[in-house]
Write a protein that holds these residues in place. Structure first.
Motif, PDB file in Angstrom:
ATOM      1  N   PRO A 171      46.425  38.003  48.441  1.00 44.80           N
ATOM      2  CA  PRO A 171      45.948  38.083  49.585  1.00 44.80           C
ATOM      3  C   PRO A 171      46.341  36.969  50.830  1.00 44.80           C
ATOM      4  N   VAL A 210      37.432  40.025  37.843  1.00 44.61           N
ATOM      5  CA  VAL A 210      38.360  41.181  38.035  1.00 44.61           C
ATOM      6  C   VAL A 210      39.151  41.389  36.497  1.00 44.61           C
ATOM      7  N   PHE A 230      43.326  49.685  45.803  1.00 46.52           N
ATOM      8  CA  PHE A 230      43.766  49.375  46.957  1.00 46.52           C
ATOM      9  C   PHE A 230      44.677  51.010  47.413  1.00 46.52           C
ATOM     10  N   ASP A 278      44.945  36.184  37.298  1.00 43.67           N
ATOM     11  CA  ASP A 278      44.008  36.212  38.342  1.00 43.67           C
ATOM     12  C   ASP A 278      42.950  35.082  37.980  1.00 43.67           C
ATOM     13  N   PHE A 279      42.469  34.211  39.128  1.00 45.95           N
ATOM     14  CA  PHE A 279      41.650  33.129  38.932  1.00 45.95           C
ATOM     15  C   PHE A 279      40.212  33.689  38.610  1.00 45.95           C
ATOM     16  N   ALA A 280      40.032  35.031  39.149  1.00 44.88           N
ATOM     17  CA  ALA A 280      38.558  35.512  38.727  1.00 44.88           C
ATOM     18  C   ALA A 280      38.304  36.145  37.682  1.00 44.88           C
ATOM     19  N   SER A 322      45.649  47.347  38.708  1.00 42.27           N
ATOM     20  CA  SER A 322      46.319  48.541  38.890  1.00 42.27           C
ATOM     21  C   SER A 322      47.974  48.525  38.363  1.00 42.27           C
ATOM     22  N   PHE A 323      48.389  47.396  38.626  1.00 42.73           N
ATOM     23  CA  PHE A 323      50.047  47.438  38.200  1.00 42.73           C
ATOM     24  C   PHE A 323      49.923  47.118  36.688  1.00 42.73           C
ATOM     25  N   SER A 379      46.418  39.711  39.877  1.00 45.32           N
ATOM     26  CA  SER A 379      46.315  41.041  39.251  1.00 45.32           C
ATOM     27  C   SER A 379      45.344  41.836  39.609  1.00 45.32           C
ATOM     28  N   TYR A 380      44.009  41.214  40.292  1.00 47.32           N
ATOM     29  CA  TYR A 380      42.792  41.865  40.678  1.00 47.32           C
ATOM     30  C   TYR A 380      42.460  42.816  39.598  1.00 47.32           C
ATOM     31  N   VAL A 395      47.618  31.198  40.309  1.00 50.15           N
ATOM     32  CA  VAL A 395      49.057  31.866  40.024  1.00 50.15           C
ATOM     33  C   VAL A 395      50.053  30.468  40.159  1.00 50.15           C
ATOM     34  N   ASP A 455      51.471  39.941  44.633  1.00 43.82           N
ATOM     35  CA  ASP A 455      50.595  40.796  45.665  1.00 43.82           C
ATOM     36  C   ASP A 455      49.541  40.046  46.119  1.00 43.82           C
ATOM     37  N   THR A 505      42.841  32.590  50.428  1.00 40.28           N
ATOM     38  CA  THR A 505      41.788  32.467  49.031  1.00 40.28           C
ATOM     39  C   THR A 505      40.723  31.588  49.764  1.00 40.28           C
ATOM     40  N   ASP A 526      43.763  32.124  35.885  1.00 42.97           N
ATOM     41  CA  ASP A 526      44.448  30.874  36.232  1.00 42.97           C
ATOM     42  C   ASP A 526      44.832  30.963  37.699  1.00 42.97           C
ATOM     43  N   TRP A 560      44.911  29.075  48.948  1.00 45.01           N
ATOM     44  CA  TRP A 560      46.237  29.901  49.183  1.00 45.01           C
ATOM     45  C   TRP A 560      46.227  30.470  50.234  1.00 45.01           C
TER      46      TRP A 560
HETATM   47  C1  LIG Z   1      44.777  41.435  47.284  1.00 50.90           C
HETATM   48  S1  LIG Z   1      44.237  41.339  45.605  1.00 50.90           S
HETATM   49  C2  LIG Z   1      45.483  41.763  44.589  1.00 50.90           C
HETATM   50  C3  LIG Z   1      45.703  43.266  44.866  1.00 50.90           C
HETATM   51  C4  LIG Z   1      46.426  44.073  43.312  1.00 50.90           C
HETATM   52  N1  LIG Z   1      47.739  43.397  43.390  1.00 50.90           N
HETATM   53  C5  LIG Z   1      46.281  45.305  43.382  1.00 50.90           C
HETATM   54  O1  LIG Z   1      47.169  45.894  43.936  1.00 50.90           O
HETATM   55  O2  LIG Z   1      45.354  45.634  42.813  1.00 50.90           O
HETATM   56  C6  LIG Z   1      43.970  39.654  45.646  1.00 50.90           C
HETATM   57  C7  LIG Z   1      43.506  39.279  44.192  1.00 50.90           C
HETATM   58  O3  LIG Z   1      44.189  37.639  44.037  1.00 50.90           O
HETATM   59  C8  LIG Z   1      43.257  36.775  43.393  1.00 50.90           C
HETATM   60  N2  LIG Z   1      43.561  35.559  43.899  1.00 50.90           N
HETATM   61  C9  LIG Z   1      43.691  35.014  45.190  1.00 50.90           C
HETATM   62  N3  LIG Z   1      44.155  33.812  45.198  1.00 50.90           N
HETATM   63  C10 LIG Z   1      44.458  33.413  43.814  1.00 50.90           C
HETATM   64  C11 LIG Z   1      45.166  32.489  43.231  1.00 50.90           C
HETATM   65  N4  LIG Z   1      45.472  31.334  43.947  1.00 50.90           N
HETATM   66  N5  LIG Z   1      45.306  32.351  41.838  1.00 50.90           N
HETATM   67  C12 LIG Z   1      44.734  33.640  41.309  1.00 50.90           C
HETATM   68  N6  LIG Z   1      44.591  34.499  41.872  1.00 50.90           N
HETATM   69  C13 LIG Z   1      44.082  34.758  43.134  1.00 50.90           C
HETATM   70  C14 LIG Z   1      41.986  37.393  43.788  1.00 50.90           C
HETATM   71  O4  LIG Z   1      40.997  36.883  42.804  1.00 50.90           O
HETATM   72  C15 LIG Z   1      42.081  38.921  43.864  1.00 50.90           C
HETATM   73  O5  LIG Z   1      41.850  39.464  42.703  1.00 50.90           O
END
Ligand SMILES: C[S@@+](CC[C@H](N)C(=O)[O-])C[C@H]1O[C@@H](n2cnc3c(N)ncnc32)[C@H](O)[C@@H]1O
Length: 405
Positions: A310, A262, A212, A257-259, A240-241, A236-237, A288, A308, A313, A286, A320
């Motif tokens: 979205p 990533v 981002f 992160d649940f994915a 980057s952090f 955590s996507y 969050v 951080d 979800t 998991d 979310w």
């Molecule tokens: C906006 S990105 C986060 C950006 C990241 N902090 C960065 O700066 O690179 C959103 C991430 O949140 C994850 N996500 C969305 N809802 C979630 C949830 N309920 N639990 C865990 N991860 C979630 C998505 O899979 C995605 O990787």
């Protein structure tokens, strides 16, 4: 780009001054109240109109977009036409600003055109290590992209330019179609440098590329807070952090992160930077909200917690919604934040109003009996300029909150 004389649209004084001031669009509903109403239904999506004040002075141009229910606005000098020269002038101005900021380089990632902030409402252009992605916010705008891409190609001479349509407000999930506009198709993965870190980006996959660019200032501001700390990076996507935390010498880093994809991407990013995996670098696939509850039950505490999320979800069986869930998550995060710890609350979405976010934080502090001091609020970097007439476009809010000991 048009060569024929465009239809004129006469604006009232208010809208003429808004267009001059850099407003991105006029809602179609507004058109009925204009001195000489025009029927947009008779116009072609993407058609260019000349925008005039009541005294017939030209104030700019518009692109008709019935699907988005707006006319996109482009302020212009009276002698200008909506043509290649018009666009070239704005691209040159945009590029000069990024050069002044020191962003232009063979390896860097930056936003070259940020919609109306660069006088090109509805278009975003990002550059990743000499590969360019043009986003148009609707199909009507997309019809002009091939012409624009030619100009960007000749000014920047990148390795490639691709374009994608990104409907305003929605982030399509999964792979999105793209069109090759210039050069050869970019590789499926490439790396971009920001400061002392490389990030793997995927330009031909989804809308989000893996990094981002609008969070650059947040990443830089976070660095001094990480040395020797236990860091929890939620949502955590691509990590980057988490990578910053490793670079800055954090004691431990947990990425949640649940994915799975990533989390793997985070590992690829670590490998790209020759950072070996260790027991202090943890990954948790998991949800969050589940993670923070279980962490609390196990008396886990963290010195830095980063949130951080979205806006929402859309994955089946997960929910979310930033609007309704953020307050609850902040309260849970405070319960696992060490005394003297830092909570980072980010919201990169128009759905989060700054006052609402601040009141959610105050409520969470009250509920958990934590006193919080605001120590930083990094915002959009300078390659994301905002027209003062349209402050709502400043979509990123981020608060660094220091809890008392
Ligand atoms: C906006 S990105 C986060 C950006 C990241 N902090 C960065 O700066 O690179 C959103 C991430 O949140 C994850 N996500 C969305 N809802 C979630 C949830 N309920 N639990 C865990 N991860 C979630 C998505 O899979 C995605 O990787």
């Amino acid at each position: 780009m048009t060569t024929t004389e465009p239809t004129s649209l006469t604006l009232n004084e208010l809208w003429a001054s808004r267009v001059r001031g850099g407003i991105p669009s006029i809602g179609l509903a507004e058109l009925a109240s204009l001195p000489i109403p025009i029927d947009v239904a008779t116009m072609t999506p993407g058609e260019v109109v000349s925008l005039r004040a009541e005294n017939f002075d030209s104030v700019g141009f518009g692109i008709v977009d019935p699907e988005s229910e707006v006319i996109w606005c482009y302020p212009a000098d009276p002698e200008e036409s909506f043509d290649e020269r018009f666009f070239r002038k704005r691209v040159r101005q945009a590029l000069a600003l990024r050069k002044r900021l020191g962003l232009v380089g063979d390896e860097s990632g930056y936003r070259l055109i940020h919609g109306e902030g660069d006088h090109l409402a509805g278009y975003q252009v990002d550059v990743y290590a000499q590969h360019v992605v043009i986003y148009s916010l609707s199909a009507a705008l997309d019809s002009h992209v091939p012409g624009w891409a030619e100009v960007i190609g000749s000014e920047l001479q990148p390795l490639s330019i691709i374009s994608k349509v990104r409907p305003a407000g929605e982030v399509p999930t999964g792979k999105v179609p793209f069109r090759l506009e210039y050069g050869v198709e970019p590789p499926a993965t490439l790396s971009v440098r920001e400061d002392d870190l490389l990030y793997e980006v995927h330009l031909t996959g989804g809308i989000n590329t893996g990094l981002f660019l609008d969070m650059r200032q947040v990443r830089r501001s976070l660095r001094p807070w990480l040395r020797g700390k236990s860091v929890l990076n939620l949502f955590s996507y691509t990590g980057s952090f988490s990578m910053l935390a490793v670079r800055e010498g954090a004691k431990s880093i947990t990425s949640v992160d649940f994915a799975q994809g990533v989390l793997e991407w985070t590992k690829a990013n670590l490998a790209l930077n020759e950072i070996p995996l260790s027991k202090n670098i943890r990954f948790d696939r998991d949800d969050v909200l589940e993670y923070v509850k279980v962490a609390r039950r196990h008396d886990k505490m963290f010195d830095v917690v980063i949130l951080d999320p979205p806006a929402k979800t859309t994955v089946p069986n997960k929910r979310w919604f930033m609007k309704s869930d953020y307050g609850r998550l902040i309260a849970h995060a405070l319960k696992i934040l060490s005394p003297g710890g830092l909570l980072v609350v980010a919201a990169s979405s128009a759905v989060a109003k700054p006052e609402k976010l601040e009141s959610q934080i105050r409520e969470a502090g009250k509920e958990t009996l934590r006193r919080l001091r605001l120590v930083d609020s990094p915002g959009l970097p300078s390659d994301f300029p905002t027209q003062m007439i349209h402050p709502a476009a400043r979509h990123l809010k981020c608060l660094f909150l220091l809890a008392d000991d």
